[in-house]
Design an enzyme around this catalytic site. Structure first.
Site, mmCIF file in Angstrom:
data_model
loop_
_atom_site.group_PDB
_atom_site.id
_atom_site.type_symbol
_atom_site.label_atom_id
_atom_site.label_comp_id
_atom_site.label_asym_id
_atom_site.label_seq_id
_atom_site.Cartn_x
_atom_site.Cartn_y
_atom_site.Cartn_z
ATOM 1 C CG PHE A 136 -1.920 -0.765 0.940
ATOM 2 C CD1 PHE A 136 -1.921 -2.126 0.886
ATOM 3 C CD2 PHE A 136 -3.639 -0.197 1.186
ATOM 4 C CE1 PHE A 136 -2.992 -3.058 0.261
ATOM 5 C CE2 PHE A 136 -4.687 -1.071 1.083
ATOM 6 C CZ PHE A 136 -4.948 -2.310 0.662
ATOM 7 C CB ALA A 137 2.266 3.419 -1.847
ATOM 8 C CB VAL A 138 -2.392 5.361 0.951
ATOM 9 C CG1 VAL A 138 -3.579 6.389 1.035
ATOM 10 C CG2 VAL A 138 -3.006 4.153 0.512
ATOM 11 N N GLY A 139 -1.453 8.098 -0.070
ATOM 12 C CA GLY A 139 -1.384 9.324 0.121
ATOM 13 C C GLY A 139 0.683 9.853 0.167
ATOM 14 C CE1 TYR A 154 2.594 7.332 5.570
ATOM 15 C CE2 TYR A 154 3.521 4.948 5.689
ATOM 16 C CZ TYR A 154 3.145 6.180 6.677
ATOM 17 O OH TYR A 154 3.319 5.879 7.770
ATOM 18 C CG ASP A 178 7.352 2.434 6.170
ATOM 19 O OD1 ASP A 178 6.147 1.594 6.188
ATOM 20 O OD2 ASP A 178 7.902 2.464 7.282
ATOM 21 C CG HIS A 237 8.448 -6.296 16.017
ATOM 22 N ND1 HIS A 237 9.065 -5.397 16.043
ATOM 23 C CD2 HIS A 237 7.076 -5.408 15.820
ATOM 24 C CE1 HIS A 237 8.500 -3.962 15.625
ATOM 25 N NE2 HIS A 237 7.406 -4.748 15.520
ATOM 26 N N PRO A 238 11.467 -7.345 14.877
ATOM 27 C CG PRO A 238 12.179 -5.589 13.846
ATOM 28 C CD PRO A 238 11.491 -6.902 13.863
ATOM 29 C CD GLU A 240 2.755 -4.802 14.858
ATOM 30 O OE1 GLU A 240 3.887 -4.573 13.708
ATOM 31 O OE2 GLU A 240 3.206 -4.231 15.810
#
Ligand code: UDP
Length: 310
Positions: free
Chosen positions: A71-74, A76, A163, A183-184, A253
């Site tokens: 997703f690349a909204v706005g 992003y 991102d 998760h890191p 999440e």
């Protein structure tokens, strides 16, 4: 005679080279600094636990297609170029990959050179006033998309945050029925510390004595029916919470983590596959970084964030 590998549910397929030579595996030596299998016997994929060339040779003849959603909204949309360019260098190189970009700014999707068999498809996405709704809205959009469009057109789907960049190989060692990453920020911590949703009123509720790992919503995937089931279940639970006026601590999440506690992933990816650029120094058990979120200024990109300029 060709060496053969039995692929469950399929006919045995020959590996691509009759002459493939590699170091034989050992049953008694290997990585001892990390755990490489879960208690339900899913592999935890770390560097040095697999042979990439061998896995490529096993999966190439299957002629599989990998779908990815991003997703690349706005604002992003600015991250897409790096995401796609680095994916072309590292993500399932040599395989058919279809990138599905969900965006409200189709005219700003960059043109990136793609290798043969690899293509970008643009699909519409809605912008929202609150950044939380953009992230969480992905569940329903992707589930519907699998049902209406992807079914029959891809063998596996991976869903990524935009991102982020690929830094080294991400290949068929990550394939499985249901795939989630560690998760890191949390992989070395105890379960009662994880940032699960802790309010019993939420469908994402996890008590202090529940949970295996903390999984990020920025990278997961698997076979289409399993990912579809996970996303529809999480979306239903998210909507039921919303009707009660509840939003889980980390939105989608939190629901993902609840689901993956009840329905275990069949492959777990170590944090090499979902790192975060700001974590320094890199701990010794992280031998390489394959995919990592970039450091970003939320005020420039996130609608509804305190002090946001968008
Ligand atoms: N996203 C987007 N536009 C937004 C907010 C989020 O496209 O305004 C998508 C994007 O793919 C992003 C993902 O949702 O990578 C997760 O959001 P974000 O990175 O802000 O969450 P974080 O991982 O920082 O909590």
């Amino acid at each position: 005679m060709s060496p053969c590998v039995k692929v469950p549910g399929d006919l045995p397929l020959p590996i691509t080279s009759d002459h493939l030579r590699y170091e034989p595996p050992s049953a008694v030596t290997g990585r001892t600094d990390v755990v490489t299998v879960t208690p339900w016997l899913a592999p935890i994929v770390w560097d040095s636990t697999f042979n990439g060339a061998l896995l490529d040779a096993i999966y190439m003849p299957r002629d599989i297609t990998i779908a990815t959603t991003v997703f690349a909204v706005g604002e992003y949309v600015r991250f897409l170029k790096d995401f796609l360019e680095t994916a072309e260098r590292h993500f399932f190189v040599g395989f058919k990959v279809h990138y599905y970009v969900f965006t409200d700014r189709p005219d700003q999707v960059p043109s990136v050179d793609m290798a043969t068999g690899r293509e970008v498809f643009i699909r519409p996405a809605q912008n929202h006033r609150r950044w939380q709704e953009i992230g969480a809205g992905r569940f329903k959009v992707i589930a519907d998309f699998i049902e209406t469009e992807l079914h029959g057109r891809a063998n596996y789907v991976f869903c990524f945050d935009v991102d982020a960049k690929f830094h080294s190989r991400w290949g068929p060692e990550t394939l499985g029925r249901l795939v989630a990453a560690l998760h890191p920020d949390w992989y070395g911590r105890k379960r009662h510390e994880f940032s699960y949703e802790r309010r019993p009123a939420s469908k994402a509720f996890m008590s202090a004595d529940e949970g295996d790992f903390y999984y990020p919503a920025g990278a997961y995937g698997g076979e289409l029916p399993s990912v579809h089931h996970m996303l529809t279940t999480c979306n239903d639970n998210f909507q039921m919470d919303a009707q009660q006026g509840i939003e889980a601590a980390w939105q989608e999440e939190s629901h993902l983590n609840k689901y993956l506690w009840l329905y275990k992933p069949s492959v777990v990816l170590c944090p090499e596959y979902m790192w975060r650029d700001g974590i320094l120094p890199t701990p010794p058990n992280i031998k390489m970084i394959r995919f990592s979120g970039v450091v970003k200024d939320y005020t420039k990109i996130r609608p509804g964030w305190p002090g946001s300029e968008v």
